[in-house]
Scaffold this motif. Structure first.
Motif, PDB file in Angstrom:
ATOM      1  N   GLU A 102       0.828  -1.220   0.000  1.00 30.42           N
ATOM      2  CA  GLU A 102       0.000   0.000   0.000  1.00 30.42           C
ATOM      3  C   GLU A 102       0.857   1.263   0.000  1.00 30.42           C
ATOM      4  O   GLU A 102       0.406   2.335  -0.427  1.00 30.42           O
ATOM      5  N   GLY A 103       2.095   1.133   0.472  1.00 29.85           N
ATOM      6  CA  GLY A 103       3.007   2.286   0.503  1.00 29.85           C
ATOM      7  C   GLY A 103       3.203   2.902  -0.883  1.00 29.85           C
ATOM      8  O   GLY A 103       3.372   4.126  -1.011  1.00 29.85           O
ATOM      9  N   TYR A 104       3.155   2.080  -1.921  1.00 33.44           N
ATOM     10  CA  TYR A 104       3.342   2.595  -3.292  1.00 33.44           C
ATOM     11  C   TYR A 104       2.154   3.474  -3.688  1.00 33.44           C
ATOM     12  O   TYR A 104       2.311   4.496  -4.337  1.00 33.44           O
ATOM     13  N   ARG A 105       0.953   3.026  -3.301  1.00 36.48           N
ATOM     14  CA  ARG A 105      -0.256   3.786  -3.600  1.00 36.48           C
ATOM     15  C   ARG A 105      -0.204   5.130  -2.868  1.00 36.48           C
ATOM     16  O   ARG A 105      -0.486   6.172  -3.452  1.00 36.48           O
ATOM     17  N   GLU A 106       0.186   5.072  -1.591  1.00 36.69           N
ATOM     18  CA  GLU A 106       0.296   6.300  -0.792  1.00 36.69           C
ATOM     19  C   GLU A 106       1.294   7.256  -1.419  1.00 36.69           C
ATOM     20  O   GLU A 106       1.081   8.473  -1.423  1.00 36.69           O
ATOM     21  N   ALA A 107       2.384   6.721  -1.932  1.00 34.29           N
ATOM     22  CA  ALA A 107       3.435   7.567  -2.523  1.00 34.29           C
ATOM     23  C   ALA A 107       2.924   8.274  -3.782  1.00 34.29           C
ATOM     24  O   ALA A 107       3.167   9.474  -3.974  1.00 34.29           O
ATOM     25  N   ILE A 108       2.196   7.543  -4.632  1.00 30.29           N
ATOM     26  CA  ILE A 108       1.661   8.142  -5.862  1.00 30.29           C
ATOM     27  C   ILE A 108       0.635   9.219  -5.505  1.00 30.29           C
ATOM     28  O   ILE A 108       0.645  10.318  -6.064  1.00 30.29           O
ATOM     29  N   LEU A 109      -0.211   8.905  -4.535  1.00 21.24           N
ATOM     30  CA  LEU A 109      -1.233   9.865  -4.093  1.00 21.24           C
ATOM     31  C   LEU A 109      -0.563  11.124  -3.533  1.00 21.24           C
ATOM     32  O   LEU A 109      -0.976  12.254  -3.837  1.00 21.24           O
ATOM     33  N   PHE A 110       0.480  10.941  -2.735  1.00 21.82           N
ATOM     34  CA  PHE A 110       1.201  12.076  -2.154  1.00 21.82           C
ATOM     35  C   PHE A 110       1.783  12.964  -3.256  1.00 21.82           C
ATOM     36  O   PHE A 110       1.631  14.191  -3.239  1.00 21.82           O
ATOM     37  N   LEU A 111       2.442  12.334  -4.244  1.00 23.43           N
ATOM     38  CA  LEU A 111       3.071  13.113  -5.328  1.00 23.43           C
ATOM     39  C   LEU A 111       2.015  13.855  -6.148  1.00 23.43           C
ATOM     40  O   LEU A 111       2.189  15.015  -6.510  1.00 23.43           O
ATOM     41  N   LYS A 112       0.896  13.170  -6.417  1.00 24.89           N
ATOM     42  CA  LYS A 112      -0.168  13.799  -7.201  1.00 24.89           C
ATOM     43  C   LYS A 112      -0.699  15.026  -6.459  1.00 24.89           C
ATOM     44  O   LYS A 112      -0.813  16.114  -7.043  1.00 24.89           O
ATOM     45  N   SER A 113      -0.996  14.878  -5.176  1.00 30.92           N
ATOM     46  CA  SER A 113      -1.538  15.997  -4.393  1.00 30.92           C
ATOM     47  C   SER A 113      -0.533  17.138  -4.333  1.00 30.92           C
ATOM     48  O   SER A 113      -0.889  18.309  -4.451  1.00 30.92           O
ATOM     49  N   ARG A 114       0.739  16.783  -4.165  1.00 27.11           N
ATOM     50  CA  ARG A 114       1.789  17.810  -4.064  1.00 27.11           C
ATOM     51  C   ARG A 114       1.901  18.588  -5.375  1.00 27.11           C
ATOM     52  O   ARG A 114       1.999  19.820  -5.386  1.00 27.11           O
ATOM     53  N   LEU A 115       1.850  17.862  -6.489  1.00 21.73           N
ATOM     54  CA  LEU A 115       1.983  18.517  -7.789  1.00 21.73           C
ATOM     55  C   LEU A 115       0.764  19.387  -8.094  1.00 21.73           C
ATOM     56  O   LEU A 115       0.892  20.455  -8.679  1.00 21.73           O
ATOM     57  N   GLU A 116      -0.408  18.909  -7.675  1.00 21.03           N
ATOM     58  CA  GLU A 116      -1.635  19.678  -7.913  1.00 21.03           C
ATOM     59  C   GLU A 116      -1.641  20.958  -7.105  1.00 21.03           C
ATOM     60  O   GLU A 116      -2.248  21.942  -7.504  1.00 21.03           O
ATOM     61  N   ALA A 117      -0.955  20.921  -5.953  1.00 15.68           N
ATOM     62  CA  ALA A 117      -0.941  22.098  -5.057  1.00 15.68           C
ATOM     63  C   ALA A 117       0.056  23.163  -5.522  1.00 15.68           C
ATOM     64  O   ALA A 117       0.059  24.270  -4.999  1.00 15.68           O
ATOM     65  N   THR A 118       0.930  22.807  -6.448  1.00 18.45           N
ATOM     66  CA  THR A 118       1.982  23.770  -6.845  1.00 18.45           C
ATOM     67  C   THR A 118       1.679  24.403  -8.226  1.00 18.45           C
ATOM     68  O   THR A 118       0.930  23.894  -9.004  1.00 18.45           O
TER      69      THR A 118
END
Ligand code: DQA
Length: 145
Positions: free
Chosen positions: A129-145
């Motif tokens: 599940e850590g891989y899913r969390e990592a992709i979600l984190f990167l997506k949210s971070r990129l959307e916020a910038t």
């Protein structure tokens, strides 16, 4: 949005190697989880696995200008590879480090992470599940910038 997921040595042996530590889910299960995550989050995910340090460096260099984020589990190279650290720094693509097991509660040599020095986040001990969390984190971070 496109992400590259890189897995290092022996991750292709998931389900076979040390199931008490890495669980019983296989590498094929991980690939399915990545596909499902890509569909769910409406992003593109490319995966790469290699048992060879130089091939991982080559793939990180290949990613320059082509992907928006990298999820990397360098496996044993986490604890040894300045070359992978330097490649991540060279391309300067936002990266998240993932470890299936909780490396902090294992041998002392696993407490050192070179690759982690070039990553904006580390996820450890959450299994696949850590891989899913990592992709979600990167997506949210990129959307916020
Ligand atoms: C690992 C932890 C590393 O210490 C080990 O060498 C691996 C897998 C993990 O995902 O928990 O091969 O990166």
């Amino acid at each position: 949005m496109k992400f590259l997921v890189i897995n290092g040595p022996n991750i292709n042996f998931l389900g076979i190697r040390e199931p008490g530590i890495y669980g019983s889910r296989s590498f094929a299960d991980l690939l399915r989880l990545l596909e499902d995550t890509a569909r769910e989050l409406d992003v593109e995910v490319e995966q790469f696995q290699s048992n060879h340090e130089g091939d991982i460096v080559d793939k990180i260099q290949w990613a320059y200008g082509k992907v928006d984020g990298i999820v990397i589990n360098p496996a044993a190279y986490t604890h040894t590879s300045v070359a992978i650290l330097d490649a991540l720094k060279a391309v300067a693509i936002p990266a998240v480090e993932v470890h299936i097991s909780d490396v902090d509660s294992r041998e002392s040599f696993r407490q050192v992470s070179y690759a982690g020095l070039a990553c904006c986040k580390t996820i450890k001990g959450h299994g696949l599940e850590g891989y899913r969390e990592a992709i979600l984190f990167l997506k949210s971070r990129l959307e916020a910038t």
